[in-house]
Scaffold this motif. Structure first.
Motif, short mmCIF file in Angstrom:
data_model
loop_
_atom_site.label_atom_id
_atom_site.label_comp_id
_atom_site.label_asym_id
_atom_site.label_seq_id
_atom_site.Cartn_x
_atom_site.Cartn_y
_atom_site.Cartn_z
N GLU A 31 0.85 -1.20 0.00
CA GLU A 31 0.00 0.00 0.00
C GLU A 31 0.88 1.24 0.00
OE1 GLU A 31 -0.82 0.85 4.69
OE2 GLU A 31 -2.19 -0.52 3.70
N SER A 33 0.90 4.87 1.85
CA SER A 33 0.29 5.63 2.94
C SER A 33 -0.18 6.99 2.43
CB SER A 33 1.32 5.82 4.06
OG SER A 33 0.84 6.76 5.00
N ASN A 34 -1.35 7.42 2.89
CA ASN A 34 -1.84 8.74 2.51
C ASN A 34 -0.93 9.84 3.04
OD1 ASN A 34 -2.73 8.00 5.11
ND2 ASN A 34 -4.40 9.49 5.05
N LYS A 35 -0.11 9.54 4.06
CA LYS A 35 0.82 10.53 4.61
C LYS A 35 1.98 10.81 3.64
CE LYS A 35 -0.23 9.52 9.40
NZ LYS A 35 -1.08 8.39 9.51
N THR A 52 -7.39 8.40 2.64
CA THR A 52 -7.08 7.02 2.99
C THR A 52 -5.83 6.51 2.29
OG1 THR A 52 -8.03 4.79 3.12
CG2 THR A 52 -8.56 6.07 1.17
N ARG A 53 -5.33 5.42 2.74
CA ARG A 53 -4.19 4.77 2.09
C ARG A 53 -4.65 4.20 0.75
NH1 ARG A 53 -4.97 -0.53 2.10
NH2 ARG A 53 -6.47 -1.38 3.53
N TYR A 102 -2.07 1.28 -7.82
CA TYR A 102 -2.79 1.58 -6.60
C TYR A 102 -3.98 2.44 -6.99
CZ TYR A 102 1.67 0.04 -4.84
OH TYR A 102 2.80 -0.71 -4.61
#
Length: 138
Positions: A31, A33-35, A52-53, A102
């Motif tokens: 995944e 990360s949304n960060k 979200t991720r 993704y």
């Protein structure tokens, strides 16, 4: 005495292709990360964020980092698993690339030029979705 290293050099040269013939596994990140992502401002009054991720949705191989997936050369189903295989024939002036998707975002990673074939094995998860089990090249 000057020929002492010739047999060793010849031996290494002869076995070099065997080292590349071994299968090499690689992985797409599961995944993003949304960060790690940011939205650029469209204008001063709009602020953006990603809620979200982004999970890995699929993967494939291409002739360039942003070329999109090539269709697999061969697709097999064996014991409940799907195996997509890409056979690399002809020139690849921009290299061979693993593309990890993704949703709308793709990450690309160049793979070694000496690979002649790469496969992605998909398995069914508990929710009955196809997920990537393994990516390998040889």
């Amino acid at each position: 005495m000057k020929y002492t290293f010739a047999p060793l050099a010849f031996s290494l040269f002869m076995f070099a292709p065997l080292a590349h013939a071994q299968e090499t596994s690689m992985r797409c990140p599961s995944e993003i990360s949304n960060k790690l992502l940011q939205v650029q401002k469209l204008s001063p009054e709009w602020q953006g964020y990603i809620k979200t991720r982004l999970p890995l949705t699929t993967a494939g191989f291409s002739k360039g980092f942003a070329e999109g997936h090539r269709s697999p050369t061969l697709i097999n189903e064996i014991r409940g698993k799907l195996i997509h295989t890409w056979k690399f024939v002809g020139p690849y002036p921009h290299g061979k690339w693993l593309i990890c998707d993704y949703g709308p975002l793709s990450l690309s990673k160049r793979v070694d030029d000496f690979f002649s074939e790469c496969s992605i094995i998909f398995k069914m998860d508990k929710k009955r979705h196809w997920v990537i089990e393994r990516v390998s090249c040889k």
